[in-house]
Design a protein around this motif. Structure first.
Motif, PDB file in Angstrom:
ATOM      1  N   THR A  60       0.842  -1.202   0.000  1.00  0.00           N
ATOM      2  CA  THR A  60       0.000   0.000   0.000  1.00  0.00           C
ATOM      3  C   THR A  60       0.874   1.249   0.000  1.00  0.00           C
ATOM      4  O   THR A  60       2.045   1.205   0.398  1.00  0.00           O
ATOM      5  CB  THR A  60      -0.908   0.037   1.246  1.00  0.00           C
ATOM      6  N   LEU A  61       0.283   2.349  -0.419  1.00  0.00           N
ATOM      7  CA  LEU A  61       0.970   3.632  -0.375  1.00  0.00           C
ATOM      8  C   LEU A  61       1.297   3.991   1.078  1.00  0.00           C
ATOM      9  O   LEU A  61       2.395   4.465   1.376  1.00  0.00           O
ATOM     10  CB  LEU A  61       0.106   4.716  -1.032  1.00  0.00           C
ATOM     11  N   LEU A  62       0.349   3.735   1.984  1.00  0.00           N
ATOM     12  CA  LEU A  62       0.579   4.000   3.403  1.00  0.00           C
ATOM     13  C   LEU A  62       1.788   3.208   3.900  1.00  0.00           C
ATOM     14  O   LEU A  62       2.654   3.737   4.589  1.00  0.00           O
ATOM     15  CB  LEU A  62      -0.669   3.643   4.222  1.00  0.00           C
ATOM     16  N   GLY A  63       1.873   1.941   3.524  1.00  0.00           N
ATOM     17  CA  GLY A  63       2.991   1.105   3.933  1.00  0.00           C
ATOM     18  C   GLY A  63       4.316   1.574   3.371  1.00  0.00           C
ATOM     19  O   GLY A  63       5.352   1.479   4.027  1.00  0.00           O
ATOM     20  N   GLN A  64       4.294   2.115   2.143  1.00  0.00           N
ATOM     21  CA  GLN A  64       5.522   2.628   1.534  1.00  0.00           C
ATOM     22  C   GLN A  64       6.089   3.802   2.326  1.00  0.00           C
ATOM     23  O   GLN A  64       7.299   4.037   2.315  1.00  0.00           O
ATOM     24  CB  GLN A  64       5.268   3.060   0.096  1.00  0.00           C
ATOM     25  N   TYR A  65       5.219   4.549   2.999  1.00  0.00           N
ATOM     26  CA  TYR A  65       5.674   5.660   3.831  1.00  0.00           C
ATOM     27  C   TYR A  65       5.942   5.211   5.262  1.00  0.00           C
ATOM     28  O   TYR A  65       6.929   5.605   5.882  1.00  0.00           O
ATOM     29  CB  TYR A  65       4.655   6.806   3.830  1.00  0.00           C
ATOM     30  N   ILE A  69       9.594   5.127   7.759  1.00  0.00           N
ATOM     31  CA  ILE A  69       9.485   6.027   8.914  1.00  0.00           C
ATOM     32  C   ILE A  69       9.728   5.252  10.201  1.00  0.00           C
ATOM     33  O   ILE A  69      10.469   5.698  11.086  1.00  0.00           O
ATOM     34  CB  ILE A  69       8.106   6.728   8.932  1.00  0.00           C
ATOM     35  N   ALA A  70       9.119   4.072  10.310  1.00  0.00           N
ATOM     36  CA  ALA A  70       9.314   3.240  11.504  1.00  0.00           C
ATOM     37  C   ALA A  70      10.785   2.855  11.647  1.00  0.00           C
ATOM     38  O   ALA A  70      11.349   2.913  12.748  1.00  0.00           O
ATOM     39  CB  ALA A  70       8.434   1.996  11.427  1.00  0.00           C
ATOM     40  N   ASP A  71      11.406   2.463  10.538  1.00  0.00           N
ATOM     41  CA  ASP A  71      12.829   2.090  10.579  1.00  0.00           C
ATOM     42  C   ASP A  71      13.690   3.264  11.027  1.00  0.00           C
ATOM     43  O   ASP A  71      14.557   3.123  11.889  1.00  0.00           O
ATOM     44  CB  ASP A  71      13.301   1.613   9.206  1.00  0.00           C
ATOM     45  N   LYS A  72      13.458   4.434  10.427  1.00  0.00           N
ATOM     46  CA  LYS A  72      14.268   5.615  10.751  1.00  0.00           C
ATOM     47  C   LYS A  72      14.062   6.055  12.195  1.00  0.00           C
ATOM     48  O   LYS A  72      15.020   6.441  12.875  1.00  0.00           O
ATOM     49  CB  LYS A  72      13.956   6.776   9.804  1.00  0.00           C
ATOM     50  N   LEU A  73      12.810   6.031  12.663  1.00  0.00           N
ATOM     51  CA  LEU A  73      12.555   6.424  14.055  1.00  0.00           C
ATOM     52  C   LEU A  73      13.252   5.481  15.029  1.00  0.00           C
ATOM     53  O   LEU A  73      13.848   5.925  16.018  1.00  0.00           O
ATOM     54  CB  LEU A  73      11.053   6.466  14.335  1.00  0.00           C
TER      55      LEU A  73
END
Length: 190
Positions: A60-65, A69-73
């Motif tokens: 999903t587009l949501l998952g692509q973002y 973000i989760a990894d970077k945080l």
């Protein structure tokens, strides 16, 4: 958007976001075994959400973002708290965070001024992320299992993180400039 939120891969990504404060508090409290266990669970959830997205055709587009973000945080938080705990020298954390902030600021400025959206990660950025994940893992592992081999891998992975953070940041600047020149987007005159 509501249907995208409830997919299994996105729920796993959200679970990874929930792990972040618990990993941080365990590092700050020097509960290294718990921190290591939660870090391993976060890694498993990251691998599993990617596999499920492909296997269940739930990309999903949501998952692509959300996923990056989760990894970077998680990574940014760990670099910070491990530096506060004096387990990672500050030079690594400052470089990692500076690179990420510069990339975010550049992306926001280019999107706001000319609508440019082509910010796909390069191979150097992907190698950098793998180095950061491995470095953080071995820094935490070294607090649980302090063997010469683990400590050597910890040191080598921190060096690799430093090198690939610099390399990927420089490559990002040149690659984004090249893609911007070859696109239909024109920067406004100053």
């Amino acid at each position: 958007m509501k249907n995208q939120f409830w997919t299994a891969p996105n729920q796993l990504t959200l679970l990874r976001l929930i792990f972040i404060p618990f990993v941080i508090t365990n590092v700050l409290d020097y509960n290294w075994r718990w921190a290591l266990g939660l870090l391993i669970l976060a890694g498993v959830s990251d691998a599993l959400d990617g596999w499920l997205a492909r296997a269940l055709n739930q990309r999903t587009l949501l998952g692509q973002y959300l996923d990056p973000i989760a990894d970077k945080l998680l990574l940014s938080s760990l670099f910070l708290v491990l530096s506060f705990a004096r387990k990672i020298p500050w030079k690594y954390t400052v470089l990692v965070l500076s690179r990420d902030l510069c990339i975010i600021a550049t992306a926001m400025a280019l999107f706001a001024t000319v609508g440019f959206r082509d910010f796909r990660p390069s191979i150097y950025g992907k190698i950098n992320t793998v180095c950061q994940i491995a470095a953080v893992f071995f820094v935490v592992l070294a607090q649980v299992v302090a063997t010469p081999a683990v400590e050597l891998l910890e040191r080598l992975l921190l060096y690799a993180t430093f090198a690939f953070t610099l390399l990927s940041g420089i490559h990002y600047i040149f690659d984004t400039g090249k893609r911007l020149r070859h696109s239909n987007h024109k920067l406004p005159a100053t």
